[in-house]
Scaffold this motif. Structure first.
Motif, PDB file in Angstrom:
ATOM      1  N   ASP A 163     -10.183   7.899   0.716  1.00 37.10           N
ATOM      2  CA  ASP A 163     -10.608   6.335  -0.061  1.00 37.10           C
ATOM      3  C   ASP A 163     -10.475   5.628   0.227  1.00 37.10           C
ATOM      4  OD1 ASP A 163     -10.310   4.721  -2.638  1.00 37.10           O
ATOM      5  OD2 ASP A 163      -8.340   4.045  -1.525  1.00 37.10           O
ATOM      6  N   ALA A 164     -10.273   5.464   2.022  1.00 39.14           N
ATOM      7  CA  ALA A 164     -10.401   4.136   2.609  1.00 39.14           C
ATOM      8  C   ALA A 164     -11.695   4.342   3.793  1.00 39.14           C
ATOM      9  CB  ALA A 164      -9.416   4.405   3.622  1.00 39.14           C
ATOM     10  N   GLY A 165     -12.117   5.636   3.901  1.00 42.00           N
ATOM     11  CA  GLY A 165     -13.424   5.315   4.357  1.00 42.00           C
ATOM     12  C   GLY A 165     -13.077   5.906   6.034  1.00 42.00           C
ATOM     13  N   VAL A 166     -12.108   6.410   6.394  1.00 42.62           N
ATOM     14  CA  VAL A 166     -11.635   6.509   7.637  1.00 42.62           C
ATOM     15  C   VAL A 166     -11.590   8.189   7.712  1.00 42.62           C
ATOM     16  CG1 VAL A 166     -10.330   4.650   7.757  1.00 42.62           C
ATOM     17  CG2 VAL A 166      -8.897   6.865   6.935  1.00 42.62           C
ATOM     18  N   THR A 167     -11.656   9.448   8.642  1.00 42.20           N
ATOM     19  CA  THR A 167     -11.751  10.539   9.272  1.00 42.20           C
ATOM     20  C   THR A 167     -10.460  11.072   9.444  1.00 42.20           C
ATOM     21  OG1 THR A 167     -14.160  10.339   9.999  1.00 42.20           O
ATOM     22  CG2 THR A 167     -12.956  12.197  10.650  1.00 42.20           C
ATOM     23  N   PRO A 168     -10.224  11.474   8.741  1.00 40.10           N
ATOM     24  CA  PRO A 168      -8.961  12.746   9.317  1.00 40.10           C
ATOM     25  C   PRO A 168      -8.740  13.361  10.313  1.00 40.10           C
ATOM     26  CG  PRO A 168     -10.151  13.622   7.451  1.00 40.10           C
ATOM     27  CD  PRO A 168     -10.810  12.297   7.402  1.00 40.10           C
ATOM     28  N   LEU A 169      -7.707  13.624  10.368  1.00 34.99           N
ATOM     29  CA  LEU A 169      -7.500  14.568  12.236  1.00 34.99           C
ATOM     30  C   LEU A 169      -5.648  14.557  11.770  1.00 34.99           C
ATOM     31  CD1 LEU A 169      -7.330  15.532  15.607  1.00 34.99           C
ATOM     32  CD2 LEU A 169      -6.558  13.006  15.965  1.00 34.99           C
ATOM     33  N   VAL A 170      -5.952  16.151  11.988  1.00 28.47           N
ATOM     34  CA  VAL A 170      -4.239  16.278  11.536  1.00 28.47           C
ATOM     35  C   VAL A 170      -2.943  16.869  12.965  1.00 28.47           C
ATOM     36  CG1 VAL A 170      -2.695  18.024  10.488  1.00 28.47           C
ATOM     37  CG2 VAL A 170      -4.613  17.290   8.942  1.00 28.47           C
ATOM     38  N   VAL A 171      -1.951  16.813  13.274  1.00 30.78           N
ATOM     39  CA  VAL A 171      -1.618  16.928  14.592  1.00 30.78           C
ATOM     40  C   VAL A 171      -0.337  17.511  13.866  1.00 30.78           C
ATOM     41  CG1 VAL A 171      -0.598  16.550  16.645  1.00 30.78           C
ATOM     42  CG2 VAL A 171      -2.675  15.086  15.790  1.00 30.78           C
ATOM     43  N   VAL A 172      -0.475  19.324  14.997  1.00 28.70           N
ATOM     44  CA  VAL A 172       1.231  19.625  13.916  1.00 28.70           C
ATOM     45  C   VAL A 172       1.763  20.074  15.231  1.00 28.70           C
ATOM     46  CG1 VAL A 172       1.868  21.617  12.910  1.00 28.70           C
ATOM     47  CG2 VAL A 172      -0.826  21.193  12.024  1.00 28.70           C
ATOM     48  N   THR A 173       2.990  19.347  15.167  1.00 28.62           N
ATOM     49  CA  THR A 173       3.983  19.446  16.953  1.00 28.62           C
ATOM     50  C   THR A 173       4.661  20.559  16.155  1.00 28.62           C
ATOM     51  OG1 THR A 173       5.065  17.710  16.042  1.00 28.62           O
ATOM     52  CG2 THR A 173       3.400  16.845  16.928  1.00 28.62           C
ATOM     53  N   LYS A 174       5.369  20.208  17.734  1.00 27.50           N
ATOM     54  CA  LYS A 174       6.565  21.770  17.355  1.00 27.50           C
ATOM     55  C   LYS A 174       5.895  22.921  17.003  1.00 27.50           C
ATOM     56  CE  LYS A 174       9.671  17.828  16.552  1.00 27.50           C
ATOM     57  NZ  LYS A 174      10.935  17.120  15.278  1.00 27.50           N
ATOM     58  N   LEU A 281       0.475   6.385  -4.385  1.00 28.31           N
ATOM     59  CA  LEU A 281      -1.255   6.672  -4.168  1.00 28.31           C
ATOM     60  C   LEU A 281      -1.705   5.719  -5.684  1.00 28.31           C
ATOM     61  CD1 LEU A 281      -2.677   9.925  -2.873  1.00 28.31           C
ATOM     62  CD2 LEU A 281      -2.364   8.583  -1.701  1.00 28.31           C
ATOM     63  N   GLY A 282      -0.189   4.631  -6.243  1.00 29.36           N
ATOM     64  CA  GLY A 282      -0.824   4.364  -7.503  1.00 29.36           C
ATOM     65  C   GLY A 282      -1.847   3.224  -7.882  1.00 29.36           C
ATOM     66  N   HIS A 283      -2.792   3.180  -6.243  1.00 28.42           N
ATOM     67  CA  HIS A 283      -3.702   1.743  -6.381  1.00 28.42           C
ATOM     68  C   HIS A 283      -5.295   3.187  -6.802  1.00 28.42           C
ATOM     69  CE1 HIS A 283      -2.527   3.859  -2.539  1.00 28.42           C
ATOM     70  NE2 HIS A 283      -4.204   3.213  -2.006  1.00 28.42           N
ATOM     71  N   VAL A 284      -4.975   4.553  -6.337  1.00 30.14           N
ATOM     72  CA  VAL A 284      -5.851   4.770  -6.051  1.00 30.14           C
ATOM     73  C   VAL A 284      -6.924   5.408  -7.532  1.00 30.14           C
ATOM     74  CG1 VAL A 284      -6.973   7.135  -5.178  1.00 30.14           C
ATOM     75  CG2 VAL A 284      -5.807   5.830  -4.205  1.00 30.14           C
ATOM     76  N   ASP A 285      -8.008   5.312  -7.423  1.00 28.14           N
ATOM     77  CA  ASP A 285      -8.263   5.886  -8.775  1.00 28.14           C
ATOM     78  C   ASP A 285      -8.507   6.779  -9.248  1.00 28.14           C
ATOM     79  OD1 ASP A 285     -10.116   6.018 -10.845  1.00 28.14           O
ATOM     80  OD2 ASP A 285     -11.810   4.878 -10.444  1.00 28.14           O
ATOM     81  N   PRO A 286      -8.149   7.741  -9.786  1.00 31.55           N
ATOM     82  CA  PRO A 286      -8.188   8.965  -9.645  1.00 31.55           C
ATOM     83  C   PRO A 286      -9.245  10.227  -9.649  1.00 31.55           C
ATOM     84  CG  PRO A 286      -5.640   8.329 -11.657  1.00 31.55           C
ATOM     85  CD  PRO A 286      -7.313   7.290 -11.132  1.00 31.55           C
ATOM     86  N   ALA A 287     -10.219   9.089  -9.846  1.00 32.54           N
ATOM     87  CA  ALA A 287     -12.153   9.988  -9.545  1.00 32.54           C
ATOM     88  C   ALA A 287     -11.946  10.239  -8.799  1.00 32.54           C
ATOM     89  CB  ALA A 287     -12.763   8.882 -11.199  1.00 32.54           C
ATOM     90  N   ASN A 288     -11.186   9.384  -7.396  1.00 30.79           N
ATOM     91  CA  ASN A 288     -11.364   9.814  -6.095  1.00 30.79           C
ATOM     92  C   ASN A 288     -10.732  10.519  -5.331  1.00 30.79           C
ATOM     93  OD1 ASN A 288     -13.743   7.384  -6.496  1.00 30.79           O
ATOM     94  ND2 ASN A 288     -11.827   5.803  -6.032  1.00 30.79           N
ATOM     95  N   ILE A 289      -9.564  10.942  -5.906  1.00 25.60           N
ATOM     96  CA  ILE A 289      -8.471  12.175  -5.336  1.00 25.60           C
ATOM     97  C   ILE A 289      -9.884  12.624  -5.027  1.00 25.60           C
ATOM     98  CG2 ILE A 289      -7.059  13.591  -6.316  1.00 25.60           C
ATOM     99  CD1 ILE A 289      -6.257  10.647  -5.424  1.00 25.60           C
ATOM    100  N   LEU A 290     -10.922  13.700  -5.800  1.00 24.65           N
ATOM    101  CA  LEU A 290     -11.321  14.746  -5.358  1.00 24.65           C
ATOM    102  C   LEU A 290     -12.010  15.002  -3.688  1.00 24.65           C
ATOM    103  CD1 LEU A 290     -11.931  17.741  -6.436  1.00 24.65           C
ATOM    104  CD2 LEU A 290     -13.946  16.924  -7.494  1.00 24.65           C
ATOM    105  N   THR A 291     -12.022  13.344  -3.853  1.00 22.75           N
ATOM    106  CA  THR A 291     -12.781  13.599  -2.020  1.00 22.75           C
ATOM    107  C   THR A 291     -11.332  14.179  -1.076  1.00 22.75           C
ATOM    108  OG1 THR A 291     -12.145  10.790  -2.622  1.00 22.75           O
ATOM    109  CG2 THR A 291     -14.379  10.997  -3.389  1.00 22.75           C
ATOM    110  N   GLY A 292     -10.319  14.206  -1.275  1.00 23.59           N
ATOM    111  CA  GLY A 292      -9.983  14.382  -0.672  1.00 23.59           C
ATOM    112  C   GLY A 292      -9.992  15.722  -0.381  1.00 23.59           C
ATOM    113  N   PHE A 293     -10.118  16.691  -1.473  1.00 18.52           N
ATOM    114  CA  PHE A 293     -10.540  17.922  -1.154  1.00 18.52           C
ATOM    115  C   PHE A 293     -11.513  18.462  -1.274  1.00 18.52           C
ATOM    116  CE2 PHE A 293      -6.339  16.693  -3.499  1.00 18.52           C
ATOM    117  CZ  PHE A 293      -5.580  17.759  -2.720  1.00 18.52           C
ATOM    118  N   ALA A 294     -12.505  17.989  -0.065  1.00 16.32           N
ATOM    119  CA  ALA A 294     -13.306  18.823   0.086  1.00 16.32           C
ATOM    120  C   ALA A 294     -14.411  19.884  -0.405  1.00 16.32           C
ATOM    121  CB  ALA A 294     -14.482  17.913   1.395  1.00 16.32           C
ATOM    122  N   ASP A 295     -13.311  21.184   0.404  1.00 19.25           N
ATOM    123  CA  ASP A 295     -13.949  22.977  -0.626  1.00 19.25           C
ATOM    124  C   ASP A 295     -14.037  22.884  -1.787  1.00 19.25           C
ATOM    125  OD1 ASP A 295     -10.837  21.829  -0.439  1.00 19.25           O
ATOM    126  OD2 ASP A 295     -10.695  24.171   0.044  1.00 19.25           O
TER     127      ASP A 295
END
Length: 351
Positions: A163-174, A281-295
């Motif tokens: 939604d912010a237009g930034v690239t996500p990166l996931v780091v799994v610790t432990k 995520l109350g400020h996010v338009d529900p129509a944009n939620i799908l963008t977080g699930f590219a698959d």
């Protein structure tokens, strides 16, 4: 009786004996100048980067990357009292910008933001809380164990990133405490960069390469080792760290402010944020939620117009694809996560 003053026969101008000294003015008790909507142009302002915000004071970096680089403590101008100024903002500063002890500048303008990472208090609150401006990347830190991972929170971070237009990166610790394969599986189809880290051997070289030349925001709930990782990436950062409560299984809040830290090679920034246990995520338009699930987004293109993608949505291509096994073993979990977010954010009149 006439209200006009007496007129001299020899004077054609009846008011000739009067001047402005005869005018009585109401005194100004505050001795302040009249208000005006005109603001000075501040042509002598210098550009700075906001690196820390603390109780109405803004630490700004002036002349970044030059021999005259310096940190200047600043306040905000009166005309910006309703404008949020956050870490990462590019601003114009006037006043004493020498950076000497006791000096104080004043922020008079906020530049246009490339990206804006936000969250709300909860999903019912439409009021956004701005976290960071002008970030390129969101580094989501999650522990494989101790505390238990929260896949739903990861999904929320990803939605906020897209939604912010930034690239996500996931780091799994432990990862020395538990095999992260089950946690990583639902994320693999998203094409998100995933880095695993054991306490005894954090992959600092790989992370520095991913952070190089970028402004990266580090987020994660308390106890996942986010600040520990930041301290390893930026020696001398001194970010407070804590332990996980053995009874509740939750981490203790240690970082209380958002701080920008420059990477050791000088090319790139990492912004450490306070640990949170919720990410609304109350400020996010529900129509944009799908963008977080590219698959799932590609499959959703086959859905009928106006499809809500919820379990009771007729002819939903996503539901049919999962039932047919088209999305693999992780497909059902991914769709369930999407539907949970949609059901939470969509008001009854929307579906």
């Amino acid at each position: 009786m006439s209200w006009l003053p007496p007129v001299d026969d020899d004077d054609d101008e009846p008011w000739g004996d009067y001047d402005e000294s005869a005018v009585r003015e109401r005194p100004n008790p505050k001795a302040n100048r009249p208000r005006t909507k005109q603001r000075p142009a501040h042509d002598n302002a210098v550009v700075g980067r906001v690196v820390t915000v603390d109780r109405g004071r803004y630490l700004t970096l002036i002349d970044e990357g030059t021999d005259s680089e310096r940190e200047v403590l600043s306040t905000r101008a009166r005309e910006l009292r309703r404008t949020a100024i956050v870490t990462g903002d590019r601003v114009d500063v006037v006043g004493d910008v020498s950076g000497a002890e006791g000096s104080l500048g004043r922020i008079v303008r906020v530049h246009e933001r490339r990206t804006l990472l936000r969250r709300s208090a909860d999903d019912t609150d439409a009021v956004e809380r701005v976290i960071v401006a002008n970030a390129d990347q969101l580094m989501v830190v999650v522990a494989a164990a101790d505390p238990e991972p929260r896949p739903r929170l990861i999904d929320r971070y990803l939605v906020a990133a897209y939604d912010a237009g930034v690239t996500p990166l996931v780091v799994v610790t432990k990862t020395d405490l538990r095999d992260p394969a089950e946690l990583i599986a639902p994320l693999s189809a998203l094409g998100v960069e995933i880095v695993t880290s054991a306490a005894s051997d954090p992959p600092l070289d790989r992370l520095r390469a991913l952070l190089h030349g970028r402004t990266t925001v580090a987020v994660g709930h308390s106890g996942v080792g986010k600040s520990t990782l930041v301290n390893a990436l930026v020696p001398g950062a001194g970010r407070a760290t804590g332990i996980v409560n053995a009874v509740t299984g939750r981490g203790r809040h240690t970082s209380s402010s958002t701080v920008s830290l420059r990477l050791p090679d000088g090319d790139g920034w990492i912004i450490d944020t306070p640990g949170v246990r919720s990410f609304g995520l109350g400020h996010v338009d529900p129509a944009n939620i799908l963008t977080g699930f590219a698959d799932l987004a590609a499959v959703a293109e086959r859905c009928p117009r106006g499809c809500t993608h919820l379990p009771d949505s007729p002819d939903c291509a996503l539901v049919e694809a999962v039932q047919a096994g088209e999305l693999g073993e992780a497909g059902a979990a991914r769709l369930d996560s999407l539907q949970r977010l949609l059901a939470t954010l969509m008001r009854p009149k929307d579906y």
